[in-house]
Motif scaffolding. Structure first.
Motif, PDB file in Angstrom:
ATOM      1  N   GLY A 172      -8.335  71.910  10.691  1.00  0.00           N
ATOM      2  CA  GLY A 172      -7.305  72.219   9.609  1.00  0.00           C
ATOM      3  C   GLY A 172      -7.510  70.768   8.810  1.00  0.00           C
ATOM      4  O   GLY A 172      -8.466  70.357   9.128  1.00  0.00           O
ATOM      5  N   ALA A 173      -6.687  70.819   7.831  1.00  0.00           N
ATOM      6  CA  ALA A 173      -6.827  69.763   6.863  1.00  0.00           C
ATOM      7  C   ALA A 173      -6.330  68.481   7.573  1.00  0.00           C
ATOM      8  O   ALA A 173      -5.146  68.544   8.488  1.00  0.00           O
ATOM      9  CB  ALA A 173      -5.719  70.019   5.693  1.00  0.00           C
ATOM     10  N   ALA A 174      -6.901  67.278   7.374  1.00  0.00           N
ATOM     11  CA  ALA A 174      -6.606  66.196   7.983  1.00  0.00           C
ATOM     12  C   ALA A 174      -4.939  65.768   7.403  1.00  0.00           C
ATOM     13  O   ALA A 174      -4.704  65.972   6.228  1.00  0.00           O
ATOM     14  CB  ALA A 174      -7.482  65.061   7.362  1.00  0.00           C
ATOM     15  N   SER A 175      -4.441  65.261   8.338  1.00  0.00           N
ATOM     16  CA  SER A 175      -2.977  64.763   7.892  1.00  0.00           C
ATOM     17  C   SER A 175      -3.179  63.448   6.956  1.00  0.00           C
ATOM     18  O   SER A 175      -3.854  62.340   7.311  1.00  0.00           O
ATOM     19  CB  SER A 175      -2.339  64.485   9.262  1.00  0.00           C
ATOM     20  OG  SER A 175      -2.776  63.383   9.847  1.00  0.00           O
ATOM     21  N   ARG A 176      -2.531  63.358   6.156  1.00  0.00           N
ATOM     22  CA  ARG A 176      -2.458  62.028   5.193  1.00  0.00           C
ATOM     23  C   ARG A 176      -1.630  61.118   5.863  1.00  0.00           C
ATOM     24  O   ARG A 176      -0.604  61.134   6.391  1.00  0.00           O
ATOM     25  CB  ARG A 176      -1.884  62.540   3.905  1.00  0.00           C
ATOM     26  CG  ARG A 176      -2.725  63.766   3.213  1.00  0.00           C
ATOM     27  CD  ARG A 176      -4.158  63.224   3.056  1.00  0.00           C
ATOM     28  NE  ARG A 176      -5.079  64.308   2.512  1.00  0.00           N
ATOM     29  CZ  ARG A 176      -6.188  64.097   2.198  1.00  0.00           C
ATOM     30  NH1 ARG A 176      -6.884  63.163   2.597  1.00  0.00           N
ATOM     31  NH2 ARG A 176      -6.862  65.232   1.946  1.00  0.00           N
TER      32      ARG A 176
END
Length: 344
Positions: free
Chosen positions: A340-344
């Motif tokens: 999934g997308a990396a958490s910011r």
């Protein structure tokens, strides 16, 4: 002393592999080369040699495949391809297991030579051991003189006596770079790399591909840890890295690139045991695309290697003749749910 295929090759000024192709009669060879080989065969009376008769198929010995592990899913898939193709050709398939032991591999190749196998197929990467490599190269030469092809499947190559073995490879490093590129594109910058044991060429190439994908990525921080390709060592390593580097309960990475699907299974188990979710907290990838990869929770993003096709092709090239250059099979990134997308 009986004339050997090596004598014919020397007389005709060609490689042993070329002599094998001419005698097999089912792989294209330049007409002038073919005539030169046949002239040497006649001059040396090689037609009376039992090894030549075996090359022509009169003596159908077994097809031997020597696996690192009988239970390893990728090895099992390759063995299935070997067995299916051997069965279709009316041949018996013999399976041996090295257990990851370099000396045992040598013992089994020598045993298969004594058993007059029609072909000896050895999958997997090389150990980083010059002495072992030289022993395999010597056996390749002896097998070729007997008319028995040695087929190296995977990321192996001979520095010497290269013409005495058939090489079938796949895009190992490229596959690693491609899946790592997908992880980088999802925004991951702090990444744990578990390539396997880089004393072996397969893991070393996968590590190189992983690192290559992040080489030009700003802010990339790579943590590298080595262990075997199996589930439990990877699970234990994940726990060890979390114990060593976690700060404030947060993992020190947002993604894990695993050298095999089995390793990824161990990584997923360790994350669950630490109360971390995939891919919400940590994304995970594998390599190989074994059947269980799609049934993991979450389903695993991985690299598909055509192991079964490789096994069938090994038999085909051993019995029908092989091209002079190694065959290189493509791999494919299979995107599922574990990245999934990396958490910011």
């Amino acid at each position: 002393m009986a004339t050997t295929i090596h004598d014919v090759a020397r007389e005709a000024a060609v490689s042993i592999a070329t002599v094998s192709r001419v005698l097999a009669g089912n792989y294209p060879v330049a007409e002038k080369t073919r005539a030169r080989v046949l002239a040497a065969v006649e001059a040396l009376d090689y037609a009376a040699n039992p090894n030549a008769r075996r090359l022509r198929g009169a003596d159908a010995g077994p097809i031997a495949v020597l696996l690192g592990s009988i239970t390893g899913p990728s090895f099992a898939a390759l063995a299935q391809g070997v067995e299916s193709e051997a069965r279709a050709r009316g041949r018996v398939c013999l399976i041996g297991a090295t257990g990851g032991d370099a000396d045992r591999e040598i013992e089994l190749v020598e045993l298969m030579r004594r058993q007059h196998a029609s072909a000896v197929i050895v999958p997997g990467g090389f150990w980083r051991d010059d002495a072992h490599h030289d022993r395999i190269a010597r056996l390749a030469k002896l097998l070729a003189e007997d008319g028995t092809p040695l087929v190296l499947c995977g990321n192996r190559s001979l520095r010497v006596n290269a013409d005495d073995a058939i090489a079938i490879r796949y895009e190992n490093e490229r596959g690693a770079a491609r899946i790592a590129g997908r992880v980088a594109a999802a925004g991951h910058r702090r990444v744990l790399l578990l390539p396997g044991d880089t004393r072996g060429s397969t893991a070393e190439e996968r590590l190189r591909g992983f690192a290559e994908a992040f080489a030009g990525v700003d802010g990339a921080e790579l943590i590298v840890r080595e262990t075997s390709f199996d589930r439990e060592p990877a699970r234990d390593m994940l726990h060890a890295v979390l114990d060593e580097l976690s700060q404030g309960g947060r993992p020190p990475f947002s993604a894990v690139l695993s050298g095999t699907d089995q390793m990824a299974s161990g990584v997923l188990a360790a994350l669950r045991e630490r109360g971390l979710a995939c891919p919400a907290d940590v994304s995970v990838t594998g390599y190989d695309d074994v059947p269980a990869a799609r049934d993991l929770n979450p389903a695993l993003t991985t690299v598909r290697v055509p192991y079964e096709e490789m096994g069938a092709l090994a038999v085909q090239q051993a019995l029908d003749g092989a091209p002079s250059a190694p065959t290189v099979l493509p791999v494919e990134v299979v995107e599922r749910e574990s990245v999934g997308a990396a958490s910011r």
